[in-house]
Design an enzyme around this catalytic site. Structure first.
Site, PDB file in Angstrom:
ATOM      1  N   ARG A 103       0.911  -1.291   0.313  1.00 36.57           N
ATOM      2  CA  ARG A 103       0.459   0.062   0.035  1.00 36.57           C
ATOM      3  C   ARG A 103       1.329   1.182   0.101  1.00 36.57           C
ATOM      4  O   ARG A 103       1.670   1.464   0.907  1.00 36.57           O
ATOM      5  CB  ARG A 103      -0.912   0.298   1.375  1.00 36.57           C
ATOM      6  N   THR A 107      -0.600   7.641  -1.164  1.00 33.65           N
ATOM      7  CA  THR A 107      -2.048   7.307  -1.984  1.00 33.65           C
ATOM      8  C   THR A 107      -3.231   6.813  -1.141  1.00 33.65           C
ATOM      9  O   THR A 107      -4.127   6.565  -1.232  1.00 33.65           O
ATOM     10  CB  THR A 107      -1.829   7.024  -3.287  1.00 33.65           C
ATOM     11  N   ASP A 199       1.246  -1.856  12.358  1.00 35.58           N
ATOM     12  CA  ASP A 199       1.167  -2.722  10.750  1.00 35.58           C
ATOM     13  C   ASP A 199       1.316  -3.755  10.839  1.00 35.58           C
ATOM     14  O   ASP A 199       2.551  -4.296  11.608  1.00 35.58           O
ATOM     15  CB  ASP A 199       2.191  -2.115   9.998  1.00 35.58           C
ATOM     16  N   ASP A 202       5.049  -5.348   9.472  1.00 33.30           N
ATOM     17  CA  ASP A 202       6.254  -4.484  10.381  1.00 33.30           C
ATOM     18  C   ASP A 202       6.098  -5.650  11.707  1.00 33.30           C
ATOM     19  O   ASP A 202       7.086  -6.057  11.985  1.00 33.30           O
ATOM     20  CB  ASP A 202       6.478  -3.838  10.658  1.00 33.30           C
TER      21      ASP A 202
END
Ligand code: PRP
Ligand code: URA
Ligand code: MG
Length: 208
Positions: A103, A107, A199, A202
């Site tokens: 991603r 944006t 995340d 991560d």
């Protein structure tokens, strides 16, 4: 019911441990895998069965085995990889495909960087795996990639979903059954799920 929210107490307890920012990568990976296994158990509840006859040490028995379409698991890289082991623990004969999407941090649009699927994917029931459904962009694109290749029977499994992502996914692909372990509150200005777990990629791979 679509989406199906899996609020089993074991799943909810494990999600609380996942959310804790002090949970390290090793435990985080183990928890994602365990949750995936519990979700797999529920998401395969509608598999068709056929009757067979088997000889036990005592007598002949009419009993049931899974029939119909074979399965394929397709994790969305990277975070979806964390769910594969738990799924395969219950369905070891499933084949595994990979779709790589990241991603864009500005944006928030998904970008494809990898796709490798089993040759016979079209004849299989495909379970797309990703722990996080945020805006829904990644899931919508991954499922479209599969449909463009002719896949017809698709389920989507995520651990945490935002309302925005669920809406986008069910509108774009109303034929896809969605399973989610928890529906969270909202997205923040960076399109992270709130309260979420951060995340997922991560945290699984220790890259932050
Ligand atoms: O619903 P969306 O708004 O598309 O967001 C969700 C996606 O974001 C995360 O992947 P990320 O891009 O962080 O890649 P990674 O798994 O490699 O960390 C997550 O694993 C989903 O694939
Ligand atoms: O909250 C979020 C949103 C997207 N991807 C993640 O890993 N977490
Ligand atoms: Mg990530």
């Amino acid at each position: 019911m679509n989406p199906m929210i899996m609020d089993h107490p074991l799943i909810q307890h494990k999600i609380s441990l996942l959310r804790d920012k002090n949970t390290g990568s090793k435990e985080f990976r183990e928890l994602i895998s365990e949750i995936a296994m519990l979700m797999c158990y529920e998401a395969t509840r509608d598999l068709p069965l056929k009757e067979v006859e088997i000889e036990t040490p005592v007598a002949m028995a009419k009993t049931k085995v899974i029939s119909g379409r074979k399965m394929a698991f397709v994790p969305i890289l990277r975070a979806g990889l964390g769910m594969v082991e738990g799924m395969l623990a219950l369905v070891p004969a499933a084949k595994v495909g990979h779709i790589g999407l990241y991603r864009d941090p500005e944006t928030f649009e998904p970008h494809e960087y990898y796709c490798k699927l089993p040759m016979d994917i079209v004849s299989r029931e495909v379970y797309v795996l990703d722990p996080m459904l945020a805006t829904g962009g990644s899931a919508v694109d991954a499922i479209q990639m599969l449909k463009d290749k002719g896949v017809k029977h698709i389920k989507f499994l995520c651990v945490i979903a935002a309302p925005e992502g669920l809406k986008a996914l069910t509108e774009a692909h109303p034929d896809v059954q969605v399973y989610c372990a928890n529906l969270d509150e909202k997205l923040n200005e960076h399109k992270y799920i709130v309260p979420g777990l951060g995340d997922a990629g991560d945290r699984i791979f220790g890259t932050k």
